[in-house]
Design a protein around this motif. Structure first.
Motif, PDB file in Angstrom:
ATOM      1  N   GLY A  44       0.820  -1.194   0.000  1.00 38.90           N
ATOM      2  CA  GLY A  44       0.000   0.000   0.000  1.00 38.90           C
ATOM      3  C   GLY A  44       0.859   1.250   0.000  1.00 38.90           C
ATOM      4  N   ASP A  45       0.249   2.388  -0.309  1.00 37.19           N
ATOM      5  CA  ASP A  45       0.906   3.690  -0.237  1.00 37.19           C
ATOM      6  C   ASP A  45       2.219   3.722  -1.022  1.00 37.19           C
ATOM      7  OD1 ASP A  45      -1.151   4.064   1.689  1.00 37.19           O
ATOM      8  OD2 ASP A  45       0.180   3.330   3.261  1.00 37.19           O
ATOM      9  N   PRO A  46       2.224   3.345  -2.291  1.00 38.00           N
ATOM     10  CA  PRO A  46       3.488   3.210  -3.027  1.00 38.00           C
ATOM     11  C   PRO A  46       4.157   4.555  -3.307  1.00 38.00           C
ATOM     12  CG  PRO A  46       1.635   3.004  -4.520  1.00 38.00           C
ATOM     13  CD  PRO A  46       1.060   3.049  -3.140  1.00 38.00           C
ATOM     14  N   PHE A  47       5.475   4.516  -3.297  1.00 38.68           N
ATOM     15  CA  PHE A  47       6.282   5.685  -3.653  1.00 38.68           C
ATOM     16  C   PHE A  47       7.450   5.202  -4.497  1.00 38.68           C
ATOM     17  CE2 PHE A  47       9.658   8.779  -3.203  1.00 38.68           C
ATOM     18  CZ  PHE A  47       8.991   9.991  -3.286  1.00 38.68           C
ATOM     19  N   ILE A  48       7.663   5.840  -5.654  1.00 37.65           N
ATOM     20  CA  ILE A  48       8.758   5.463  -6.544  1.00 37.65           C
ATOM     21  C   ILE A  48       9.779   6.589  -6.610  1.00 37.65           C
ATOM     22  CG2 ILE A  48       9.433   4.911  -8.911  1.00 37.65           C
ATOM     23  CD1 ILE A  48       6.825   3.481  -9.289  1.00 37.65           C
ATOM     24  N   LEU A  49      11.033   6.251  -6.353  1.00 41.18           N
ATOM     25  CA  LEU A  49      12.154   7.169  -6.501  1.00 41.18           C
ATOM     26  C   LEU A  49      12.906   6.825  -7.776  1.00 41.18           C
ATOM     27  CD1 LEU A  49      14.332   9.232  -5.433  1.00 41.18           C
ATOM     28  CD2 LEU A  49      15.433   7.248  -4.356  1.00 41.18           C
ATOM     29  N   HIS A  50      13.057   7.802  -8.673  1.00 44.85           N
ATOM     30  CA  HIS A  50      13.929   7.618  -9.837  1.00 44.85           C
ATOM     31  C   HIS A  50      15.291   8.148  -9.424  1.00 44.85           C
ATOM     32  CE1 HIS A  50      14.711   8.278 -14.408  1.00 44.85           C
ATOM     33  NE2 HIS A  50      15.342   7.223 -13.919  1.00 44.85           N
ATOM     34  N   ALA A  51      16.199   7.255  -9.057  1.00 40.96           N
ATOM     35  CA  ALA A  51      17.476   7.633  -8.469  1.00 40.96           C
ATOM     36  C   ALA A  51      18.481   8.069  -9.524  1.00 40.96           C
ATOM     37  CB  ALA A  51      18.034   6.465  -7.659  1.00 40.96           C
ATOM     38  N   SER A  52      19.577   8.652  -9.051  1.00 34.17           N
ATOM     39  CA  SER A  52      20.611   9.149  -9.961  1.00 34.17           C
ATOM     40  C   SER A  52      21.319   8.031 -10.713  1.00 34.17           C
ATOM     41  CB  SER A  52      21.638   9.977  -9.170  1.00 34.17           C
ATOM     42  OG  SER A  52      22.206   9.214  -8.125  1.00 34.17           O
ATOM     43  N   ASP A  53      21.166   6.785 -10.250  1.00 33.43           N
ATOM     44  CA  ASP A  53      21.766   5.663 -10.983  1.00 33.43           C
ATOM     45  C   ASP A  53      20.894   5.206 -12.148  1.00 33.43           C
ATOM     46  OD1 ASP A  53      19.678   4.341  -9.756  1.00 33.43           O
ATOM     47  OD2 ASP A  53      20.924   3.009  -8.549  1.00 33.43           O
ATOM     48  N   GLY A  54      19.768   5.901 -12.364  1.00 33.11           N
ATOM     49  CA  GLY A  54      18.885   5.592 -13.478  1.00 33.11           C
ATOM     50  C   GLY A  54      17.825   4.552 -13.174  1.00 33.11           C
ATOM     51  N   LYS A  55      17.902   3.931 -12.012  1.00 32.01           N
ATOM     52  CA  LYS A  55      16.950   2.887 -11.651  1.00 32.01           C
ATOM     53  C   LYS A  55      15.765   3.463 -10.876  1.00 32.01           C
ATOM     54  CE  LYS A  55      20.590  -0.628 -11.415  1.00 32.01           C
ATOM     55  NZ  LYS A  55      21.307  -1.604 -10.551  1.00 32.01           N
ATOM     56  N   TYR A  56      14.699   2.675 -10.833  1.00 27.97           N
ATOM     57  CA  TYR A  56      13.489   3.060 -10.121  1.00 27.97           C
ATOM     58  C   TYR A  56      13.360   2.194  -8.871  1.00 27.97           C
ATOM     59  CZ  TYR A  56      12.405   5.355 -14.527  1.00 27.97           C
ATOM     60  OH  TYR A  56      12.457   6.145 -15.642  1.00 27.97           O
ATOM     61  N   TYR A  57      13.166   2.856  -7.731  1.00 30.78           N
ATOM     62  CA  TYR A  57      13.045   2.147  -6.454  1.00 30.78           C
ATOM     63  C   TYR A  57      11.663   2.406  -5.873  1.00 30.78           C
ATOM     64  CZ  TYR A  57      18.090   1.663  -6.878  1.00 30.78           C
ATOM     65  OH  TYR A  57      19.354   1.350  -7.335  1.00 30.78           O
ATOM     66  N   MET A  58      10.974   1.329  -5.508  1.00 28.20           N
ATOM     67  CA  MET A  58       9.643   1.458  -4.946  1.00 28.20           C
ATOM     68  C   MET A  58       9.633   1.073  -3.474  1.00 28.20           C
ATOM     69  SD  MET A  58       5.996  -0.370  -5.937  1.00 28.20           S
ATOM     70  CE  MET A  58       6.102   0.088  -7.660  1.00 28.20           C
ATOM     71  N   TYR A  59       8.918   1.900  -2.694  1.00 29.23           N
ATOM     72  CA  TYR A  59       8.747   1.660  -1.268  1.00 29.23           C
ATOM     73  C   TYR A  59       7.253   1.739  -0.960  1.00 29.23           C
ATOM     74  CZ  TYR A  59      13.549   3.391  -1.745  1.00 29.23           C
ATOM     75  OH  TYR A  59      14.838   3.606  -2.168  1.00 29.23           O
TER      76      TYR A  59
END
Length: 374
Positions: A44-59
């Motif tokens: 629930g409550d997803p958040f995606i960070l597009h990091a400086s390494d080009g990858k997408y991280y979801m929490y």
């Protein structure tokens, strides 16, 4: 023709060809993936960070004692990274109910803002939620609390931290939701429910904003009330923001899960209304010329809601964030529930657009393949 003129023409042509070739070499290759909702992640409550390494991280909200993360290069295929923050230890400020993490990359570090029940509970409140911040050198942790305490203290429970770094004035803003807990509010809908013998009172949650210190150690000034459910039934927002009450689902009206971003010269704050565990959970938005309001709710709310009533299979859509892709396309990332398993929250992503008049719309919820440039 004069020979000098001919030479100049040849030189200009050569410069044009060189510039064109140089531009083509520097142009980044565009990749496109095919994404189908729901994504293969259950939280629930997803958040995606597009990091400086080009990858997408979801929490998101999923573990009883902290948070896990997922990583992707294309938003379609995701790999579990395991638990990246662990809370609830005897020496930690928090106890349980770890909710709604958001992670921001700043100056080579990663900062996670989240909600949790505080260990400091002298009056033994049933809801004692506060906001914390943890830090890591990696987007996959381990995250450790920056301060072994909540960011700030107020005399009511708070959840759903959202942070905005304003380039216009260099300030940092924190947005959060005051919980419904012990917060009955007088309104026409409350009076109606009492007359009908349904509920004696209606509790509400409200969204606040406040400037935060640059080191995240506390707040500057007093929180400002930004959003609350309508008090009058004639308000055009009242119907959709009161559905959990009018359907007799629960005696609470929520305004939560806020997310702020700027488009052109306007600040957009998105929020969710109704019970997060029910079918009526939905998303609206409001706009302002100032990060602390006043905000005016949009006439086209809700912009995201269930599609079961239209023959679809998605209900309970809410707690969103906005992800900007490298091509500047905007996407709404949110959780929902499938009618085949309404007790389980899943993650969805759909295109978000803002027209020339500033009207925001979300092309969802969808369950068919969509192409996303990443």
């Amino acid at each position: 023709m004069n020979s000098n003129i001919i030479k100049c023409c040849i030189l200009l042509c050569l410069l044009f060809v060189q510039a064109s070739c140089s531009g083509s070499r520097e142009k980044k290759e565009v990749h496109v993936s095919e994404v189908t909702n729901p994504l293969p992640i259950k939280l629930g409550d997803p958040f995606i960070l597009h990091a400086s390494d080009g990858k997408y991280y979801m929490y998101g909200t999923s573990l009883p004692d902290g948070f896990e993360a997922y990583v992707s290069t294309d938003l379609s295929q995701w790999t579990a990274c395991g638990q990246v923050y662990k809370g609830g230890g005897e020496e930690q400020w928090n106890v349980d109910c770890f909710w709604a993490p958001e992670v921001y990359e700043r100056n080579g570090k990663y900062y996670m803002f989240y909600s949790a029940n505080s260990r400091n509970n002298p009056t033994n409140e049933g809801e004692n939620f506060k906001l914390g911040v943890a830090v890591s050198l990696s987007p996959v942790g381990p995250f450790t609390d920056l301060y072994n305490r909540s960011i700030f203290e107020v005399d009511y429970p708070v959840i759903d931290a959202n942070v905005y770094f304003d380039d216009a004035n260099g300030k940092t803003y924190l947005y959060y939701s005051r919980c419904c807990y012990k917060h009955p509010v007088e309104s026409e809908i409350a009076e109606q429910m009492k007359r009908e013998g349904v509920y004696d009172e209606i509790e509400e949650s409200w969204v606040y904003g406040v400037e935060m210190k640059p080191d995240f150690s506390g707040i500057v000034g007093e929180p400002v009330l930004l959003l609350a459910p309508p008090t009058r039934l004639a308000d055009r927002q009242a119907e959709w923001e009161s559905r959990s009450v009018t359907s007799h689902e629960v005696n609470r009206r929520w305004t939560e899960g806020s997310f702020l971003f700027k488009h052109n010269d306007s600040y957009y704050i998105m929020y969710s209304a109704n019970h997060y565990g029910g079918a009526h959970y939905a998303v609206g938005y409001a706009t302002s010329k100032n990060p602390l309001g006043p905000f005016v709710k949009a006439s086209n709310n809700p912009v995201l809601q269930e599609n079961q009533s239209k023959g679809g299979t998605v209900v309970g859509t809410g707690h969103n964030m906005v992800l900007m892709m490298p091509d500047s396309a905007l996407y709404c990332v949110y959780h929902g529930r499938m009618t085949t398993n309404p007790d389980e929250r899943v993650v969805l992503i759909d295109r978000l657009t803002i027209d020339k008049d500033g009207v925001l719309t979300i092309q969802g919820p969808t369950t068919t393949a969509q192409k996303i440039a990443y």
